[in-house]
Scaffold this motif. Structure first.
Motif, short mmCIF file in Angstrom:
data_model
loop_
_atom_site.label_atom_id
_atom_site.label_comp_id
_atom_site.label_asym_id
_atom_site.label_seq_id
_atom_site.Cartn_x
_atom_site.Cartn_y
_atom_site.Cartn_z
N VAL A 43 -1.78 20.64 -6.86
CA VAL A 43 -1.14 19.36 -7.15
C VAL A 43 -2.08 18.25 -6.69
N GLY A 44 -1.92 17.09 -7.27
CA GLY A 44 -2.77 15.98 -6.84
C GLY A 44 -2.42 14.69 -7.53
N THR A 45 -2.88 13.60 -6.93
CA THR A 45 -2.76 12.26 -7.47
C THR A 45 -4.06 11.54 -7.14
N PHE A 46 -4.54 10.74 -8.08
CA PHE A 46 -5.75 9.97 -7.83
C PHE A 46 -5.60 8.62 -8.52
N MET A 47 -5.64 7.55 -7.74
CA MET A 47 -5.61 6.18 -8.24
C MET A 47 -6.75 5.44 -7.54
N ARG A 48 -7.54 4.71 -8.28
CA ARG A 48 -8.65 3.99 -7.65
C ARG A 48 -8.80 2.61 -8.28
N ASN A 49 -9.03 1.63 -7.43
CA ASN A 49 -9.25 0.25 -7.85
C ASN A 49 -8.07 -0.32 -8.62
N VAL A 50 -6.88 0.01 -8.16
CA VAL A 50 -5.66 -0.59 -8.71
C VAL A 50 -5.37 -1.83 -7.86
N GLN A 51 -5.35 -2.98 -8.51
CA GLN A 51 -5.11 -4.21 -7.75
C GLN A 51 -3.62 -4.47 -7.64
N VAL A 52 -3.18 -4.72 -6.41
CA VAL A 52 -1.77 -4.98 -6.13
C VAL A 52 -1.68 -6.10 -5.10
N GLU A 53 -0.48 -6.56 -4.90
CA GLU A 53 -0.18 -7.46 -3.79
C GLU A 53 1.09 -6.95 -3.14
N PHE A 54 1.04 -6.78 -1.83
CA PHE A 54 2.25 -6.31 -1.15
C PHE A 54 2.75 -7.34 -0.15
N VAL A 55 4.08 -7.40 -0.05
CA VAL A 55 4.73 -8.38 0.83
C VAL A 55 5.10 -7.77 2.17
N GLN A 56 5.06 -6.45 2.24
CA GLN A 56 5.37 -5.76 3.48
C GLN A 56 4.61 -4.44 3.50
N GLY A 57 3.96 -4.18 4.61
CA GLY A 57 3.32 -2.89 4.83
C GLY A 57 3.91 -2.32 6.11
N ALA A 58 4.28 -1.06 6.10
CA ALA A 58 4.92 -0.47 7.28
C ALA A 58 4.42 0.95 7.50
N ILE A 59 4.16 1.27 8.76
CA ILE A 59 3.80 2.64 9.14
C ILE A 59 4.96 3.22 9.94
#
Length: 119
Positions: A43-59
């Motif tokens: 299984v896998g996913t690969f996304m590269r150089n996708v431009q986004v803007e986020f209003v909240q980042g949480a760990i």
């Protein structure tokens, strides 16, 4: 790379909020996982150089040293990566979070940068 320090990672995530950033996301069970165990499929996913803007980042998380990071996008969507264990800010100012399995192989990645990643 260093083991994730939740407070430090949160501080860096906050610095990228509310501005356009480039994202790299990669999830893998291992390129040939089923060669080692026929019960496992690749299984896998690969996304590269996708431009986004986020209003909240949480760990969140941290049990057994594994964390998850969620980025709430301006349109209400989410990017969510599980199994992160280590981080670094490299010489190109790229914020890199990777998750390594018990054998030391990379299983997940979330990378954030103000500039495009090397193509």
């Amino acid at each position: 790379m260093e083991k994730i320090d939740r407070d430090k990672v949160q501080e860096v995530l906050n610095q990228y909020q509310n501005q356009p950033v480039y994202i790299h996301v990669e999830i893998t069970s291992g390129m040939y996982a089923n060669h080692l165990n026929s019960e496992v499929f690749n299984v896998g996913t690969f996304m590269r150089n996708v431009q986004v803007e986020f209003v909240q980042g949480a760990i969140r998380g941290g049990k057994d040293g594994e964390y998850r990071v969620g980025l709430k996008l301006v349109n209400g969507g989410w990017i969510y990566v599980l199994g992160l264990t280590h981080y670094v800010i490299n010489e190109n100012d790229e914020f890199i979070l990777h998750g390594f399995d018990h054998d030391g192989k990379m299983a997940s990645a979330l990378e954030i940068s103000a500039n495009e990643f090397f193509k």
